[in-house]
Design an enzyme around this catalytic site. Sequence first.
Site, PDB file in Angstrom:
ATOM      1  N   GLN A   1      42.761  97.385  19.602  1.00 30.38           N
ATOM      2  CA  GLN A   1      42.217  97.622  18.252  1.00 30.38           C
ATOM      3  C   GLN A   1      41.448  98.949  18.185  1.00 30.38           C
ATOM      4  O   GLN A   1      41.410  99.588  17.138  1.00 30.38           O
ATOM      5  CB  GLN A   1      41.273  96.478  17.851  1.00 30.38           C
ATOM      6  CG  GLN A   1      41.965  95.162  17.542  1.00 30.38           C
ATOM      7  CD  GLN A   1      42.065  94.264  18.765  1.00 30.38           C
ATOM      8  OE1 GLN A   1      42.097  94.746  19.895  1.00 30.38           O
ATOM      9  NE2 GLN A   1      42.139  92.975  18.557  1.00 30.38           N
TER      10      GLN A   1
ATOM     11  N   ALA B   1      36.603  89.631  11.552  1.00 27.80           N
ATOM     12  CA  ALA B   1      36.047  88.382  11.008  1.00 27.80           C
ATOM     13  C   ALA B   1      35.908  88.385   9.476  1.00 27.80           C
ATOM     14  O   ALA B   1      36.416  87.476   8.808  1.00 27.80           O
ATOM     15  CB  ALA B   1      34.717  88.079  11.696  1.00 27.80           C
TER      16      ALA B   1
ATOM     17  N   ASP C   1      31.905  88.187  15.608  1.00 30.15           N
ATOM     18  CA  ASP C   1      32.759  87.124  15.062  1.00 30.15           C
ATOM     19  C   ASP C   1      31.985  85.845  14.810  1.00 30.15           C
ATOM     20  O   ASP C   1      32.365  85.032  13.968  1.00 30.15           O
ATOM     21  CB  ASP C   1      33.932  86.846  16.005  1.00 30.15           C
ATOM     22  CG  ASP C   1      34.933  87.981  15.926  1.00 30.15           C
ATOM     23  OD1 ASP C   1      34.744  88.996  16.611  1.00 30.15           O
ATOM     24  OD2 ASP C   1      35.879  87.870  15.117  1.00 30.15           O
TER      25      ASP C   1
ATOM     26  N   ARG D   1      43.026  90.908  10.439  1.00 32.14           N
ATOM     27  CA  ARG D   1      42.095  90.590  11.522  1.00 32.14           C
ATOM     28  C   ARG D   1      40.733  91.222  11.229  1.00 32.14           C
ATOM     29  O   ARG D   1      40.587  92.005  10.298  1.00 32.14           O
ATOM     30  CB  ARG D   1      42.653  91.079  12.872  1.00 32.14           C
ATOM     31  CG  ARG D   1      43.095  92.532  12.782  1.00 32.14           C
ATOM     32  CD  ARG D   1      42.885  93.293  14.007  1.00 32.14           C
ATOM     33  NE  ARG D   1      41.509  93.374  14.396  1.00 32.14           N
ATOM     34  CZ  ARG D   1      40.602  94.161  13.824  1.00 32.14           C
ATOM     35  NH1 ARG D   1      40.920  94.944  12.792  1.00 32.14           N
ATOM     36  NH2 ARG D   1      39.371  94.187  14.259  1.00 32.14           N
TER      37      ARG D   1
HETATM   38  O1  MRU Z   1      40.764  89.765  17.450  1.00 36.24           O
HETATM   39  P1  MRU Z   1      40.202  90.610  16.348  1.00 36.24           P
HETATM   40  O2  MRU Z   1      40.832  91.944  16.253  1.00 36.24           O
HETATM   41  O3  MRU Z   1      40.174  89.874  15.027  1.00 36.24           O
HETATM   42  O4  MRU Z   1      38.687  90.825  16.779  1.00 36.24           O
HETATM   43  C1  MRU Z   1      37.853  91.518  15.916  1.00 36.24           C
HETATM   44  C2  MRU Z   1      36.496  91.754  16.438  1.00 36.24           C
HETATM   45  O5  MRU Z   1      36.144  91.329  17.506  1.00 36.24           O
HETATM   46  C3  MRU Z   1      35.575  92.487  15.509  1.00 36.24           C
HETATM   47  O6  MRU Z   1      34.657  93.231  16.230  1.00 36.24           O
HETATM   48  C4  MRU Z   1      34.825  91.471  14.649  1.00 36.24           C
HETATM   49  O7  MRU Z   1      35.712  90.583  14.048  1.00 36.24           O
HETATM   50  C5  MRU Z   1      34.006  92.128  13.606  1.00 36.24           C
HETATM   51  S1  MRU Z   1      34.963  92.911  12.360  1.00 36.24           S
HETATM   52  C6  MRU Z   1      33.849  93.518  11.270  1.00 36.24           C
END
Ligand code: MRU
Length: 359
Positions: free
Chosen positions: A206, A58, A247, A56
């Site tokens: 997270q 982005a 994202d 996970r």
């Molecule tokens: O649902 P996730 O855990 O994939 O969400 C991740 C985020 O919102 C992060 O802040 C984003 O992907 C940036 S990671 C460098």
Amino acid sequence: MDNEIQKVTHVQNIRYDRQAEALYIIDQTLLPNEEREICLQTAEEMYDAIKALKVRGAPAIGICAGYCMYVLAKSVRTEDQQVFLRKLGEYGEYLNSSRPTAVNLSWAIRSMLRTAVENVGCTRGQMLDALYEKAVSIHRDDIDKCTKISEFGLTLIKDGDGILTHCNAGPLATSRYGTALGPILLGTERGMKFKVFSDETRPLLQGARLTSYELQRAGVDVTLICDNMASMVMKNGWVQACFVGCDRVAANGDTANKIGTSGVAILAKHYGIPFYVLGPTSTVDMDCPAGDDIKIELRDPEEIKTMWYEKPMALPEVQCYNPAFDVTDHSLIAGIVTEEGVIRPPYDKNLKKLFARKG
Ligand code: MRU
């Protein structure tokens, strides 16, 4: 101490083992209790790994998708290149349907498919080599971009600052230093001290499971707070800047990030704290005019009601609304930190200029 930081910043969250011809990821759903690698072999395993957030963040999703496409390309056994392209395209569409919000997924899949098209007419071996090189270059590029983002981000804070972050945009979510956590880890490596507040980030935690894990192991002063405590720590004067990942950034600067991010930005505005978004330019979607055009992923209500509890925390029939992301209005963002530098408002004009320059 430096070694400790390196263990965190150089974590191999995604790796392709050329000898074993196998793709491995650290299963992030098991953290912080267990650091275990899993091998992704089939399209279904890859889809599930992205959907279930085993991989996970982005940029990490984009990197993983690059290698997935290579592994899947190897599995297509045909000498007919039109059949090969069609099958690879179908795999791409399937993987792309796993999560809709982070643009890096479709961006990486498109890059891999473009490479395949560019190599039509080559032998199967040359085609596969080109795809492997492309996947590696997506990965290397992200390492380079994260390092630059970390440097630019570090110019925005000073020794001793308090920084609030939401979700996880560290090495596990990217490669090397990360984006939002990049300046913090880089500064720490250089002997600076920060006091970081990590929102736990309901519902999938997270911030608790990944951000506080990474920062604690790197020797950073990190304090875990529930999401609804952000206002309190800001009011206390403990936060000098907010750093978050992204994202998808729309052409006007509206930014989709983990659910709860826009609330942090609104609070920061109230308390006069600069709110920065950090991410590579591959997360900017110039084809997406504004935040309203970003598709927001809706997830299973069980993530709210049952997932983390011994017993259900709501009646089974209670309705839940569980969007995985929200959009922060560009007016709340003090700067977007990319590998090309810190982009300031007006974002519509300055992002257009940046992409015109990049070509
Ligand atoms: O649902 P996730 O855990 O994939 O969400 C991740 C985020 O919102 C992060 O802040 C984003 O992907 C940036 S990671 C460098």
